[in-house]
Design a protein around this motif. Structure first.
Motif, PDB file in Angstrom:
ATOM      1  N   ASN A  93       9.567  -3.152   9.614  1.00  0.00           N
ATOM      2  CA  ASN A  93      10.772  -3.474   8.829  1.00  0.00           C
ATOM      3  C   ASN A  93      11.248  -4.754   9.424  1.00  0.00           C
ATOM      4  O   ASN A  93      12.107  -5.443   8.829  1.00  0.00           O
ATOM      5  CB  ASN A  93      11.697  -2.477   8.525  1.00  0.00           C
ATOM      6  N   ARG A  94      10.980  -5.028  10.759  1.00  0.00           N
ATOM      7  CA  ARG A  94      11.764  -6.321  11.421  1.00  0.00           C
ATOM      8  C   ARG A  94      11.222  -7.515  10.963  1.00  0.00           C
ATOM      9  O   ARG A  94      11.639  -8.438  11.336  1.00  0.00           O
ATOM     10  CB  ARG A  94      11.477  -6.113  12.953  1.00  0.00           C
ATOM     11  N   PHE A  95       9.983  -7.614  10.307  1.00  0.00           N
ATOM     12  CA  PHE A  95       9.190  -8.654   9.980  1.00  0.00           C
ATOM     13  C   PHE A  95       9.036  -8.726   8.580  1.00  0.00           C
ATOM     14  O   PHE A  95       9.283  -7.722   7.753  1.00  0.00           O
ATOM     15  CB  PHE A  95       7.812  -8.571  10.463  1.00  0.00           C
ATOM     16  N   ARG A  96       8.972 -10.003   8.105  1.00  0.00           N
ATOM     17  CA  ARG A  96       8.507 -10.239   6.570  1.00  0.00           C
ATOM     18  C   ARG A  96       7.198  -9.892   6.166  1.00  0.00           C
ATOM     19  O   ARG A  96       6.068 -10.287   7.011  1.00  0.00           O
ATOM     20  CB  ARG A  96       8.731 -11.766   6.347  1.00  0.00           C
ATOM     21  N   MET A  97       7.157  -9.049   5.379  1.00  0.00           N
ATOM     22  CA  MET A  97       5.697  -8.503   5.002  1.00  0.00           C
ATOM     23  C   MET A  97       5.878  -8.002   3.505  1.00  0.00           C
ATOM     24  O   MET A  97       6.874  -7.375   3.013  1.00  0.00           O
ATOM     25  CB  MET A  97       5.774  -7.217   5.735  1.00  0.00           C
ATOM     26  N   CYS A  98       4.695  -7.994   2.947  1.00  0.00           N
ATOM     27  CA  CYS A  98       4.290  -7.404   1.656  1.00  0.00           C
ATOM     28  C   CYS A  98       3.790  -5.928   1.688  1.00  0.00           C
ATOM     29  O   CYS A  98       2.675  -5.891   2.265  1.00  0.00           O
ATOM     30  CB  CYS A  98       3.606  -8.391   0.594  1.00  0.00           C
ATOM     31  N   GLY A 103       4.585 -13.889  13.696  1.00  0.00           N
ATOM     32  CA  GLY A 103       5.008 -14.709  12.456  1.00  0.00           C
ATOM     33  C   GLY A 103       3.963 -14.894  11.096  1.00  0.00           C
ATOM     34  O   GLY A 103       4.341 -15.876  10.494  1.00  0.00           O
ATOM     35  N   LEU A 104       2.996 -14.148  11.113  1.00  0.00           N
ATOM     36  CA  LEU A 104       1.926 -14.486   9.917  1.00  0.00           C
ATOM     37  C   LEU A 104       2.523 -13.718   8.835  1.00  0.00           C
ATOM     38  O   LEU A 104       3.357 -12.550   8.728  1.00  0.00           O
ATOM     39  CB  LEU A 104       0.769 -13.706  10.528  1.00  0.00           C
ATOM     40  N   ASN A 105       2.046 -14.155   7.829  1.00  0.00           N
ATOM     41  CA  ASN A 105       2.326 -13.637   6.269  1.00  0.00           C
ATOM     42  C   ASN A 105       1.369 -12.604   5.978  1.00  0.00           C
ATOM     43  O   ASN A 105       0.311 -12.860   6.012  1.00  0.00           O
ATOM     44  CB  ASN A 105       2.342 -14.748   5.228  1.00  0.00           C
ATOM     45  N   VAL A 106       1.956 -11.206   6.052  1.00  0.00           N
ATOM     46  CA  VAL A 106       0.890  -9.971   5.886  1.00  0.00           C
ATOM     47  C   VAL A 106       0.887  -9.126   4.900  1.00  0.00           C
ATOM     48  O   VAL A 106       2.333  -9.058   4.158  1.00  0.00           O
ATOM     49  CB  VAL A 106       1.078  -9.133   7.221  1.00  0.00           C
ATOM     50  N   ALA A 107      -0.013  -9.105   4.206  1.00  0.00           N
ATOM     51  CA  ALA A 107       0.202  -7.836   3.118  1.00  0.00           C
ATOM     52  C   ALA A 107      -0.323  -6.423   3.336  1.00  0.00           C
ATOM     53  O   ALA A 107      -1.565  -6.500   4.197  1.00  0.00           O
ATOM     54  CB  ALA A 107      -0.793  -8.367   1.734  1.00  0.00           C
ATOM     55  N   VAL A 108       0.257  -5.575   3.204  1.00  0.00           N
ATOM     56  CA  VAL A 108      -0.429  -3.958   3.769  1.00  0.00           C
ATOM     57  C   VAL A 108      -0.455  -3.429   2.469  1.00  0.00           C
ATOM     58  O   VAL A 108       0.323  -3.414   1.651  1.00  0.00           O
ATOM     59  CB  VAL A 108       1.003  -3.408   4.462  1.00  0.00           C
ATOM     60  N   ILE A 109      -1.609  -2.921   2.376  1.00  0.00           N
ATOM     61  CA  ILE A 109      -2.192  -2.149   1.047  1.00  0.00           C
ATOM     62  C   ILE A 109      -2.518  -0.845   1.506  1.00  0.00           C
ATOM     63  O   ILE A 109      -3.307  -0.691   2.632  1.00  0.00           O
ATOM     64  CB  ILE A 109      -3.488  -2.765   0.682  1.00  0.00           C
ATOM     65  N   GLU A 110      -1.974   0.405   0.967  1.00  0.00           N
ATOM     66  CA  GLU A 110      -1.832   1.609   1.362  1.00  0.00           C
ATOM     67  C   GLU A 110      -2.046   2.514   0.109  1.00  0.00           C
ATOM     68  O   GLU A 110      -1.241   2.161  -0.704  1.00  0.00           O
ATOM     69  CB  GLU A 110      -0.810   2.221   2.516  1.00  0.00           C
ATOM     70  N   ARG A 111      -3.120   3.324  -0.102  1.00  0.00           N
ATOM     71  CA  ARG A 111      -3.031   4.145  -1.107  1.00  0.00           C
ATOM     72  C   ARG A 111      -2.016   5.153  -1.346  1.00  0.00           C
ATOM     73  O   ARG A 111      -1.836   5.701  -2.523  1.00  0.00           O
ATOM     74  CB  ARG A 111      -4.577   4.617  -1.529  1.00  0.00           C
ATOM     75  N   ASN A 112      -1.551   5.548  -0.104  1.00  0.00           N
ATOM     76  CA  ASN A 112      -0.692   7.035  -0.299  1.00  0.00           C
ATOM     77  C   ASN A 112       0.889   6.247   0.376  1.00  0.00           C
ATOM     78  O   ASN A 112       0.893   5.818   1.372  1.00  0.00           O
ATOM     79  CB  ASN A 112      -0.998   8.083   0.719  1.00  0.00           C
ATOM     80  N   PRO A 113       1.772   6.291  -0.428  1.00  0.00           N
ATOM     81  CA  PRO A 113       3.023   5.939  -0.137  1.00  0.00           C
ATOM     82  C   PRO A 113       3.762   6.711   1.097  1.00  0.00           C
ATOM     83  O   PRO A 113       4.570   5.914   1.664  1.00  0.00           O
ATOM     84  CB  PRO A 113       3.935   5.959  -1.455  1.00  0.00           C
TER      85      PRO A 113
END
Ligand code: FAD
Length: 134
Positions: A119-124, A29-39
């Motif tokens: 995608n099941r979770f709220r994520m940026c 349930g954590l608010n997570v930001a995913v940062i990736e250089r290659n889409p």
């Protein structure tokens, strides 16, 4: 209202380790930001097998059944000489974790399932210059 740019955790790098971490963190349930250089998922096989402890982690995030459906268990590894004659066969034994000790994988397919799991979770997600938050 909370600051939309404030996250509990940033996952930098969305390979198998990062996407597994994102699933675990999202499940908590954590608010997570995913940062990736290659889409895009890198479309070449690299890692070739996984062990039972990692499958336990994927079991924890509810994806083991789907992931293992694409894996090859119980094959082991045959080492052959220059003439193709086998001289060593390695087949790890189980350590009691409830899954085969070694299963062969196709890394791009595995990463696709793991990303779908997130995608099941709220994520940026932020890829290079673009970002999308759900
Ligand atoms: C040529 C090759 C052959 C391999 N062969 C095998 C093999 O035979 N057997 C085996 O078990 N393993 C093999 N591997 C290793 C396997 O691919 C890795 O162990 C596995 O991918 C590691 O997963 P990871 O999530 O830790 O890192 P990675 O899969 O490397 O993922 C890291 C991610 O972070 C991103 N990233 C990096 N820096 C930044 C940044 N500054 N900002 C944003 N994003 C960033 C990258 O784009 C990447 O998507 C091979 C690897 C390579 C390259």
């Amino acid at each position: 209202m909370s600051d939309p740019m404030t996250y509990d955790v940033a996952v930098v790098g969305y390979g198998p380790v990062g996407v597994t971490a994102a699933n675990l963190l999202g499940q908590m349930g954590l608010n997570v930001a995913v940062i990736e250089r290659n889409p895009d998922i890198y479309a070449r096989a690299r890692a070739i097998s996984t062990d039972e402890e990692v499958v336990r982690i994927w079991q924890q995030i509810g994806l083991a059944d789907r992931l293992t459906a694409d894996m090859l268990p119980g094959c082991g590894a045959n080492f052959v000489d220059a003439k193709g004659v086998p001289f060593v066969k390695l087949l790890p034994g189980p350590r009691g974790n409830g899954h085969p000790p070694q299963q062969f994988i196709y890394q791009p397919a595995l990463e696709k399932v793991l990303r779908a799991g997130v995608n099941r979770f709220r994520m940026c997600h932020s890829y290079s210059s673009t970002s999308a938050c759900a």
